[in-house]
Design a protein around this motif. Sequence first.
Motif, mmCIF file in Angstrom:
data_model
loop_
_atom_site.group_PDB
_atom_site.id
_atom_site.type_symbol
_atom_site.label_atom_id
_atom_site.label_comp_id
_atom_site.label_asym_id
_atom_site.label_seq_id
_atom_site.Cartn_x
_atom_site.Cartn_y
_atom_site.Cartn_z
ATOM 1 N N ARG A 187 0.846 -1.204 0.000
ATOM 2 C CA ARG A 187 0.000 0.000 0.000
ATOM 3 C C ARG A 187 0.880 1.252 0.000
ATOM 4 N NH1 ARG A 187 -1.657 3.977 -1.000
ATOM 5 N NH2 ARG A 187 -3.543 5.088 -0.377
ATOM 6 N N THR A 194 0.758 4.136 -4.862
ATOM 7 C CA THR A 194 0.424 5.277 -5.726
ATOM 8 C C THR A 194 1.598 5.596 -6.665
ATOM 9 O OG1 THR A 194 -1.016 6.079 -3.978
ATOM 10 C CG2 THR A 194 -0.520 7.616 -5.748
ATOM 11 N N GLY A 212 7.933 17.111 -5.646
ATOM 12 C CA GLY A 212 7.554 16.501 -4.374
ATOM 13 C C GLY A 212 8.644 15.561 -3.904
ATOM 14 N N SER A 213 8.577 15.196 -2.644
ATOM 15 C CA SER A 213 9.516 14.214 -2.092
ATOM 16 C C SER A 213 8.818 13.485 -0.950
ATOM 17 C CB SER A 213 10.790 14.897 -1.603
ATOM 18 O OG SER A 213 10.461 15.988 -0.761
ATOM 19 N N GLY A 214 7.483 13.367 -1.086
ATOM 20 C CA GLY A 214 6.692 12.632 -0.101
ATOM 21 C C GLY A 214 6.439 11.218 -0.575
ATOM 22 N N ASN A 215 5.375 10.624 -0.077
ATOM 23 C CA ASN A 215 5.076 9.217 -0.368
ATOM 24 C C ASN A 215 5.000 8.941 -1.869
ATOM 25 O OD1 ASN A 215 2.473 7.322 -0.986
ATOM 26 N ND2 ASN A 215 3.798 6.435 0.563
ATOM 27 N N VAL A 216 4.238 9.720 -2.596
ATOM 28 C CA VAL A 216 4.041 9.434 -4.026
ATOM 29 C C VAL A 216 5.357 9.632 -4.790
ATOM 30 C CG1 VAL A 216 2.710 10.017 -6.092
ATOM 31 C CG2 VAL A 216 1.611 10.133 -3.855
ATOM 32 N N ASP A 249 10.553 20.000 -2.451
ATOM 33 C CA ASP A 249 9.642 20.053 -1.313
ATOM 34 C C ASP A 249 9.080 21.461 -1.241
ATOM 35 O OD1 ASP A 249 11.574 21.557 0.007
ATOM 36 O OD2 ASP A 249 12.211 19.922 1.319
ATOM 37 N N ARG A 293 14.871 18.683 5.481
ATOM 38 C CA ARG A 293 14.721 19.413 4.218
ATOM 39 C C ARG A 293 15.634 18.789 3.156
ATOM 40 N NH1 ARG A 293 10.276 21.106 5.444
ATOM 41 N NH2 ARG A 293 10.273 21.567 3.239
ATOM 42 N N ALA A 353 3.531 16.539 -6.065
ATOM 43 C CA ALA A 353 3.551 17.280 -4.795
ATOM 44 C C ALA A 353 2.152 17.697 -4.368
ATOM 45 C CB ALA A 353 4.465 18.494 -4.905
ATOM 46 N N GLY A 370 0.837 12.480 -10.564
ATOM 47 C CA GLY A 370 0.846 11.661 -9.348
ATOM 48 C C GLY A 370 0.001 12.309 -8.268
ATOM 49 N N ASN A 373 -3.072 15.081 -6.883
ATOM 50 C CA ASN A 373 -4.433 15.425 -7.303
ATOM 51 C C ASN A 373 -4.437 16.845 -7.841
ATOM 52 O OD1 ASN A 373 -6.019 13.098 -6.750
ATOM 53 N ND2 ASN A 373 -5.806 13.512 -4.572
ATOM 54 N N ASN A 408 -3.102 8.358 -10.601
ATOM 55 C CA ASN A 408 -2.781 8.104 -9.191
ATOM 56 C C ASN A 408 -3.802 7.173 -8.516
ATOM 57 O OD1 ASN A 408 -4.957 9.642 -8.085
ATOM 58 N ND2 ASN A 408 -3.746 11.516 -8.076
ATOM 59 N N GLY A 415 -3.385 4.025 -5.481
ATOM 60 C CA GLY A 415 -3.561 4.066 -4.025
ATOM 61 C C GLY A 415 -4.911 3.492 -3.631
HETATM 62 P P1 NDP Z 1 3.156 13.822 1.261
HETATM 63 O O1 NDP Z 1 2.635 14.721 2.313
HETATM 64 O O2 NDP Z 1 3.847 12.550 1.622
HETATM 65 O O3 NDP Z 1 4.176 14.618 0.287
HETATM 66 C C1 NDP Z 1 3.828 15.821 -0.325
HETATM 67 C C2 NDP Z 1 5.086 16.410 -0.922
HETATM 68 O O4 NDP Z 1 4.747 17.591 -1.628
HETATM 69 C C3 NDP Z 1 6.109 16.814 0.125
HETATM 70 O O5 NDP Z 1 7.385 16.632 -0.422
HETATM 71 C C4 NDP Z 1 5.808 18.290 0.324
HETATM 72 O O6 NDP Z 1 6.909 19.048 0.802
HETATM 73 C C5 NDP Z 1 5.504 18.685 -1.098
HETATM 74 N N1 NDP Z 1 4.712 19.908 -1.127
HETATM 75 C C6 NDP Z 1 3.617 20.201 -0.395
HETATM 76 N N2 NDP Z 1 3.176 21.430 -0.683
HETATM 77 C C7 NDP Z 1 4.027 21.907 -1.621
HETATM 78 C C8 NDP Z 1 4.101 23.118 -2.331
HETATM 79 N N3 NDP Z 1 3.214 24.075 -2.124
HETATM 80 N N4 NDP Z 1 5.107 23.262 -3.231
HETATM 81 C C9 NDP Z 1 6.010 22.252 -3.452
HETATM 82 N N5 NDP Z 1 5.984 21.103 -2.791
HETATM 83 C C10 NDP Z 1 5.000 20.929 -1.910
HETATM 84 O O7 NDP Z 1 1.897 13.549 0.310
HETATM 85 P P2 NDP Z 1 1.704 12.398 -0.746
HETATM 86 O O8 NDP Z 1 2.985 12.107 -1.442
HETATM 87 O O9 NDP Z 1 0.939 11.291 -0.118
HETATM 88 O O10 NDP Z 1 0.674 13.102 -1.727
HETATM 89 C C11 NDP Z 1 1.099 13.968 -2.780
HETATM 90 C C12 NDP Z 1 -0.075 14.220 -3.696
HETATM 91 O O11 NDP Z 1 -0.580 12.972 -4.198
HETATM 92 C C13 NDP Z 1 -1.296 14.906 -3.037
HETATM 93 O O12 NDP Z 1 -1.912 15.715 -4.025
HETATM 94 C C14 NDP Z 1 -2.205 13.730 -2.693
HETATM 95 O O13 NDP Z 1 -3.577 14.136 -2.601
HETATM 96 C C15 NDP Z 1 -1.978 12.856 -3.920
HETATM 97 N N6 NDP Z 1 -2.310 11.446 -3.741
HETATM 98 C C16 NDP Z 1 -1.687 10.685 -2.797
HETATM 99 C C17 NDP Z 1 -2.020 9.355 -2.662
HETATM 100 C C18 NDP Z 1 -1.304 8.469 -1.692
HETATM 101 O O14 NDP Z 1 -1.580 7.265 -1.691
HETATM 102 N N7 NDP Z 1 -0.376 8.971 -0.887
HETATM 103 C C19 NDP Z 1 -3.084 8.733 -3.475
HETATM 104 C C20 NDP Z 1 -3.620 9.608 -4.504
HETATM 105 C C21 NDP Z 1 -3.259 10.917 -4.590
HETATM 106 P P3 NDP Z 1 7.260 19.142 2.379
HETATM 107 O O15 NDP Z 1 8.067 17.908 2.643
HETATM 108 O O16 NDP Z 1 8.033 20.407 2.484
HETATM 109 O O17 NDP Z 1 5.942 19.188 3.116
#
Ligand code: NDP
Length: 444
Positions: free
Chosen positions: A205, A209, A237-241, A261, A287, A318, A342, A344, A369, A372
């Motif tokens: 899981r 995504t 981005g550098s989060g989960n997706v 980020d 960071r 992101a 990736g 929304n 996406n 997920g």
């Molecule tokens: P996370 O919170 O894990 O990661 C989000 C990333 O985006 C982080 O690196 C964050 O930076 C960065 N970010 C947030 N705001 C900004 C901005 N204004 N400018 C640049 N970078 C930014 O979220 P996810 O990876 O889970 O989700 C990312 C997207 O994917 C969202 O739109 C979510 O709705 C969508 N999504 C996610 C799913 C999932 O299973 N996780 C499923 C379907 C869609 P920082 O580290 O500084 O906060």
Amino acid sequence: MSYVDEVLERVIAKNPAEPEFHQAVKEVLESLRPVIEANEEKYRKEALLERLTEPDRQFKFRVPWVDDKGQVQVNTGYRVQFNNSIGPYKGGLRLHPSVNLGIIKFLGFEQIFKNSLTGLPIGGGKGGSDFDPKGKSDREVMAFCQSFMTELCKYIGADTDVPAGDIGTGAREIGYMFGQYKKIKSVYEGVLTGKGLSYGGSLARTEATGYGLLYLTEEMMKCNGHEMKDKVVCISGSGNVAIYATQKAQQLGAKVVTVSDSTGWVYDPEGIDVALLKEVKEVKRARLTEYAAARPSAEYHEGRGVWSIKCDIALPCATQNELLLEDAKQLVANGCIAVAEGANMPTTLEATEYLQKNNVLFAPGKAANAGGVATSALEMSQNSERLSWTFEEVDGKLKDIMVNIFHNLDDAAKRYGKEGDYVAGANIAGFEKVADAMIAQGVC
Ligand code: NDP
């Protein structure tokens, strides 16, 4: 006046203070015009669009809880059960101060079509609260989640409505909510997805995504005569997706050269080091400056700029509205072949139109996406069977689902003379199945 225009007017008049909901309905119905015009008499008689844009039901409730100082706090909880014509309602719970009924309805409406596209039996719903978990202690988060579930448990169930995580609702919140549901109802059932592995969560899981995004992108490239191998990819981005999209892109032989980020971005021409990225973001929660400091080949830049780097494929992962018209122009000028969302709604409407007009392959988030939510539905299946599948089993099913999604939207676009318009294809393919089921089930 056309049926679509009539319904759009009606939605705005009936839901006056919900601009995000208007926007979502407009985006979907506009792209469905060819399908609706082809069936206008039938759909009008059935009041299909009026029924589709009116949630089955919506709940709004008080969520009182006690903070660490002994003060009682009150938040508002929501659950919108939008449409269950193809399966139990399914959609996340968003915990963020910006949450209101209009936002939950916009997300719930979109979820109907995304869930339908997966090919799995899941309807559309969404919920949440204006509670902000940021800065709260674990005890405060638990107090909120227990109070929230004390009310929500009246409306959900493994065969009725199965919520999941979303912004602000991670494994911790899902755990507290699951515990409270179990305590009140005395049933152990898969009423929530995104659970921990020790109590019914699904392997893969976490990766779903990002991996799913790459499976769909690879298929879209292949069907248009390109391969992933040796392609240069820009990811935001550098989060989960973003992390798991980077990992899968590199496994498929591509080179990912950027991540970002909310404060800056990294350009690493040697290719992003995924292990280091995970260490910085998942373990240290630091960071991206720390990534650049540990990697001699990487440059760190403040602010925005990912889309200025020359690439073959762009994957915005992101947040909403992060790929603007000027970015789209830069990508086209640099010879970009494909963009797949990736996140929304990361690409603005003008940027999407510009990319499509300039023959860039464009896969909308609703399809790209969906890995997920598809894997959440696989979690529901495992819970019903009282079994846990291996990582490889889940990943294999995820890949099949994403490849099928691409072919469904490609076929739907072709059937309505919109070959290559994957935005229209995704809305049409998602809609057709729901519309058929609604009509077959009579007026209800
Ligand atoms: P996370 O919170 O894990 O990661 C989000 C990333 O985006 C982080 O690196 C964050 O930076 C960065 N970010 C947030 N705001 C900004 C901005 N204004 N400018 C640049 N970078 C930014 O979220 P996810 O990876 O889970 O989700 C990312 C997207 O994917 C969202 O739109 C979510 O709705 C969508 N999504 C996610 C799913 C999932 O299973 N996780 C499923 C379907 C869609 P920082 O580290 O500084 O906060």
